[in-house]
Every structure is written in structure tokens, then in C-alpha cells.
Design a protein around this motif. Structure first.
Motif, PDB file in Angstrom:
ATOM      1  N   ARG A  39       0.831  -1.208   0.000  1.00 42.33           N
ATOM      2  CA  ARG A  39       0.000   0.000   0.000  1.00 42.33           C
ATOM      3  C   ARG A  39       0.866   1.259   0.000  1.00 42.33           C
ATOM      4  NH1 ARG A  39      -3.832   1.694   5.141  1.00 42.33           N
ATOM      5  NH2 ARG A  39      -4.323   3.800   4.462  1.00 42.33           N
ATOM      6  N   TYR A  40       1.846   1.306   0.887  1.00 49.27           N
ATOM      7  CA  TYR A  40       2.719   2.467   0.977  1.00 49.27           C
ATOM      8  C   TYR A  40       3.666   2.536  -0.222  1.00 49.27           C
ATOM      9  CZ  TYR A  40       1.358   3.840   5.716  1.00 49.27           C
ATOM     10  OH  TYR A  40       0.667   4.303   6.804  1.00 49.27           O
ATOM     11  N   LEU A  41       4.175   1.384  -0.645  1.00 49.55           N
ATOM     12  CA  LEU A  41       5.121   1.347  -1.758  1.00 49.55           C
ATOM     13  C   LEU A  41       4.487   1.871  -3.041  1.00 49.55           C
ATOM     14  CD1 LEU A  41       7.937   0.439  -2.772  1.00 49.55           C
ATOM     15  CD2 LEU A  41       6.917  -1.799  -3.244  1.00 49.55           C
TER      16      LEU A  41
ATOM     17  N   VAL B  51       4.880  16.966   2.698  1.00 47.81           N
ATOM     18  CA  VAL B  51       4.675  16.333   4.004  1.00 47.81           C
ATOM     19  C   VAL B  51       4.165  14.910   3.834  1.00 47.81           C
ATOM     20  CG1 VAL B  51       3.296  16.383   6.115  1.00 47.81           C
ATOM     21  CG2 VAL B  51       4.292  18.493   5.233  1.00 47.81           C
ATOM     22  N   THR B  52       3.147  14.752   2.984  1.00 47.58           N
ATOM     23  CA  THR B  52       2.544  13.430   2.790  1.00 47.58           C
ATOM     24  C   THR B  52       3.554  12.449   2.221  1.00 47.58           C
ATOM     25  OG1 THR B  52       0.441  14.546   2.341  1.00 47.58           O
ATOM     26  CG2 THR B  52       0.578  12.212   1.795  1.00 47.58           C
ATOM     27  N   PHE B  53       4.383  12.899   1.279  1.00 44.00           N
ATOM     28  CA  PHE B  53       5.381  12.025   0.662  1.00 44.00           C
ATOM     29  C   PHE B  53       6.352  11.477   1.707  1.00 44.00           C
ATOM     30  CE2 PHE B  53       9.495  11.253  -1.311  1.00 44.00           C
ATOM     31  CZ  PHE B  53       9.157  10.435  -2.385  1.00 44.00           C
ATOM     32  N   TYR B  54       6.882  12.354   2.546  1.00 47.96           N
ATOM     33  CA  TYR B  54       7.874  11.908   3.528  1.00 47.96           C
ATOM     34  C   TYR B  54       7.237  11.114   4.666  1.00 47.96           C
ATOM     35  CZ  TYR B  54      11.645  14.422   1.284  1.00 47.96           C
ATOM     36  OH  TYR B  54      12.603  14.837   0.378  1.00 47.96           O
ATOM     37  N   VAL B  55       5.988  11.414   5.004  1.00 44.42           N
ATOM     38  CA  VAL B  55       5.275  10.629   6.014  1.00 44.42           C
ATOM     39  C   VAL B  55       5.123   9.189   5.541  1.00 44.42           C
ATOM     40  CG1 VAL B  55       2.977  10.283   7.014  1.00 44.42           C
ATOM     41  CG2 VAL B  55       4.072  12.512   7.178  1.00 44.42           C
ATOM     42  N   LEU B  56       4.729   9.009   4.284  1.00 48.63           N
ATOM     43  CA  LEU B  56       4.569   7.658   3.749  1.00 48.63           C
ATOM     44  C   LEU B  56       5.913   6.966   3.572  1.00 48.63           C
ATOM     45  CD1 LEU B  56       1.723   8.092   1.101  1.00 48.63           C
ATOM     46  CD2 LEU B  56       1.569   7.350   3.477  1.00 48.63           C
ATOM     47  N   LEU B  57       6.944   7.717   3.223  1.00 48.99           N
ATOM     48  CA  LEU B  57       8.273   7.129   3.075  1.00 48.99           C
ATOM     49  C   LEU B  57       8.768   6.570   4.408  1.00 48.99           C
ATOM     50  CD1 LEU B  57      10.732   6.580   1.276  1.00 48.99           C
ATOM     51  CD2 LEU B  57      11.577   8.874   1.853  1.00 48.99           C
ATOM     52  N   ALA B  58       8.567   7.323   5.479  1.00 50.52           N
ATOM     53  CA  ALA B  58       8.974   6.843   6.801  1.00 50.52           C
ATOM     54  C   ALA B  58       8.168   5.613   7.198  1.00 50.52           C
ATOM     55  CB  ALA B  58       8.793   7.952   7.844  1.00 50.52           C
ATOM     56  N   GLY B  59       6.872   5.604   6.864  1.00 46.81           N
ATOM     57  CA  GLY B  59       6.046   4.438   7.156  1.00 46.81           C
ATOM     58  C   GLY B  59       6.489   3.212   6.383  1.00 46.81           C
ATOM     59  N   LEU B  60       6.908   3.414   5.136  1.00 47.21           N
ATOM     60  CA  LEU B  60       7.379   2.298   4.312  1.00 47.21           C
ATOM     61  C   LEU B  60       8.594   1.630   4.947  1.00 47.21           C
ATOM     62  CD1 LEU B  60       7.345   0.637   1.682  1.00 47.21           C
ATOM     63  CD2 LEU B  60       8.748   2.445   0.645  1.00 47.21           C
ATOM     64  N   VAL B  61       9.493   2.431   5.493  1.00 50.05           N
ATOM     65  CA  VAL B  61      10.686   1.883   6.143  1.00 50.05           C
ATOM     66  C   VAL B  61      10.286   0.982   7.309  1.00 50.05           C
ATOM     67  CG1 VAL B  61      12.768   2.460   7.443  1.00 50.05           C
ATOM     68  CG2 VAL B  61      12.145   3.817   5.435  1.00 50.05           C
TER      69      VAL B  61
END
Length: 311
Positions: free
Chosen positions: A42-44, A182-192
Motif C-alpha cells: 500500500r505504501y510502496l 509532508v505526505t510524501f515523507y510521512v509515507l516514506l517513513a512508514g514504508l521503512v
């Protein structure tokens, strides 16, 4: 269209799209996938969508180094909220989990009142009471069974994480960063986080049928990219509490899909609960127009004035 009206519309879209989580996730569970694998995809898949949006709108990927720790924490909060909600689907009906999730507006209002001295208006208090009352009618399973304690605690953890995220976006330096970024980096951190959860692919479960990739793509687009983007934008337009209360559309959406797609019964109790939530949302959207409407109404009927005197 003024800024406030735009914020309400965007907030409603954010809530309704987030309510599609069960629609796309449950078929993946039935096919043997676990919450971690579903959320990783989902995040990817959502990140390229947001990246394209950033490019098309001419936004920069760059952020100040001082903002990166805060963006990382926000990403982990959102990821924890997603994970605990998706885990709760394995302990209770998804529609019930989605309705119980709506405790987060109450948590947002309490955080803002206690931590930031935000005054709760009578209208806001009324909307919270109506929404909570509606959820009280919706939460119980159709067969009268007792809810899973573990599932309920997972939903509460999801609601608390999401409430903290909503408040933090408005009260920190993140409000100065473009919404898309903001949304891009929030999802990137969640993906990690989910990469760690699946042991960097060693415990990853792939969809059993090719068409289930469409469910993963839909999860990335609707309740992730679109919903998170609209949530962040709505917070910046109208604030934390109204955005949270508009989230009442999430359980309504989930219940509607449950009835239409998964064959759940729509009893009078559930219908009344949905009606109460819709009324609460309508009152929030009416907002500042209510006072003017009441004033106009009183002018039409001058005998309603104090002591029955005409002007």
C-alpha cells in the motif's frame, strides 16, 4: 469558493476515501496475505503517485534538515495507526473496527483543549455527542456478540496515533511545508517501518491471484495517497478538530460497503447511527452559517424576541 468551504470538502473526501480500507483489504486477507504485507505494498505503490503529483505541481522534494526528524516521527505515527487498524480486522468485523476508530475526533478535541487551550464551542461539543451517540448504535455486532478486547485496544491505539498526527500537523513547523511534500515523507517513513516488519522481504506474502494486485493499487490510491493528502490539506485549511469530526464519514463509508459488497444487514439501529453521524457532519459543515440563519429566522418571527416585544 472560499478557503473554509474548500477545507470542508477536502476533509469529507479524505474521510470517505479512508473508509474504503475494508473494501480493498478484506479480499487480500481472504487470499492469505497478512496486514504487514498488505500495508507495505500500500505504501510502496502510493509513493510514486505522490512523487508524480509533486512533479506535476512543481513542488520540491527538498525539506530542511531540521524537519526530517519530525517528518519521520509523523510517518511512524501514521504507520502505527494503519497497522493497528488493519490488525484489528483480524479480531472483529471491519465495519465495526472502522466505526470504533472514530473515537479519534474526541481524542483530538481533548488534546487541543488540554494541551493547547482550544475552547470547545457548543456546536463542536454537540457534534461530538451526536457522532459518539451514532457510533454507540453502530459498534455492536449484528448477532449481539461481545467485541474482542484485543481488537478494541488495537483500534484505540490506531485512533490515538491518528489523533496525535492530526494535531501535530497543525501545531508544528510542518504547517509551513507544502502538503504534498509532508505526505510524501510521512509515507516514506512508514514504508521503512513495514520493510523492517517483513524482514526486508523474507516474510513478505505476495497476492495469490493476479487481479488482487488491483486491490493493492486501490489501497495505495484511495485510502492512502488521496486520503492522507486531503487530510493534511484540510487540517491546514480548517484546523484539527473540524477535520477530525468530518472523519465521521469514514465509518459511514465502511458500513455502506459492508452492506453493499459483503452482505451485512442494515438494521434500523445501524441506520439511526448513520443518520446521527451524518447530522453531526452537516452541522460542522454549516459551521458559521448557523448563527446567521437563526438570526434571520428570528427576524421573520419578531414575536420570538424577549418578552414578546416587536422591534
Amino acid at each position: 469558493m472560499n478557503t473554509q468551504a474548500k477545507g470542508y470538502i477536502i476533509g469529507a473526501i479524505a474521510a470517505a476515501t479512508y473508509g474504503t480500507n475494508p473494501l480493498f483489504a478484506l479480499p487480500l486477507y481472504e487470499a492469505g496475505m497478512n496486514p504487514d504485507s498488505v500495508l507495505l505494498f500500500r505504501y510502496l505503490f502510493a509513493l510514486p503517485v505522490l512523487g508524480c503529483m509533486l512533479k506535476v505541481r512543481g513542488r520540491s522534494f527538498g525539506v530542511q534538515l531540521q524537519a526530517l526528524p519530525l517528518l519521520t516521527v509523523m510517518g511512524l505515527l501514521v504507520a502505527v495507526s494503519s497497522l493497528t487498524l488493519f490488525l484489528s480486522y483480524t479480531y472483529m468485523d471491519a465495519g465495526i473496527a472502522s466505526t470504533l476508530l472514530f473515537i479519534y475526533p474526541v481524542l483530538v478535541a481533548l488534546i487541543m483543549a488540554v494541551g493547547f487551550k482550544e475552547k470547545l464551542s457548543p456546536l463542536t461539543a454537540l457534534c461530538i455527542l451526536l457522532a459518539v451517540g451514532g457510533i454507540a448504535l453502530l459498534y455492536k455486532a449484528g448477532d449481539g456478540s461481545t467485541l474482542s478486547l484485543k481488537g478494541t485496544l488495537l483500534v484505540f491505539a490506531s485512533a490515538l496515533s491518528y489523533a496525535v498526527y492530526i494535531v501535530a500537523v497543525k501545531q508544528t513547523r510542518l504547517k509551513e511545508i507544502p502538503t504534498l511534500t509532508v505526505t510524501f515523507y510521512v509515507l516514506l517513513a512508514g514504508l521503512v517501518l513495514f520493510l523492517f516488519r517483513v524482514d526486508f522481504g523474507h516474510s513478505l506474502i505476495l497476492p495469490a491471484q493476479w487481479y488482487l494486485w488491483g486491490n493493492l493499487a486501490a489501497l495505495a490510491l484511495f485510502p492512502t495517497a488521496i486520503s492522507f493528502l486531503c487530510t493534511t490539506a484540510a487540517i491546514q485549511y480548517i484546523g484539527s478538530t473540524p477535520t477530525a469530526i468530518l472523519g465521521a464519514l469514514e465509518p459511514v463509508t465502511a458500513v455502506c460497503f459492508g452492506v453493499a459488497v459483503f452482505g451485512e444487514n442494515l438494521s434500523m439501529r445501524i441506520a439511526c447511527g448513520m443518520a446521527m453521524i451524518i447530522v453531526a457532519v452537516t452541522l460542522v459543515i454549516a459551521g458559521n452559517n448557523i448563527g446567521a440563519s437563526l438570526t434571520y429566522f428570528r427576524k421573520l418571527f419578531p414575536r420570538l424576541r424577549a418578552n414578546g416585544e416587536r422591534p
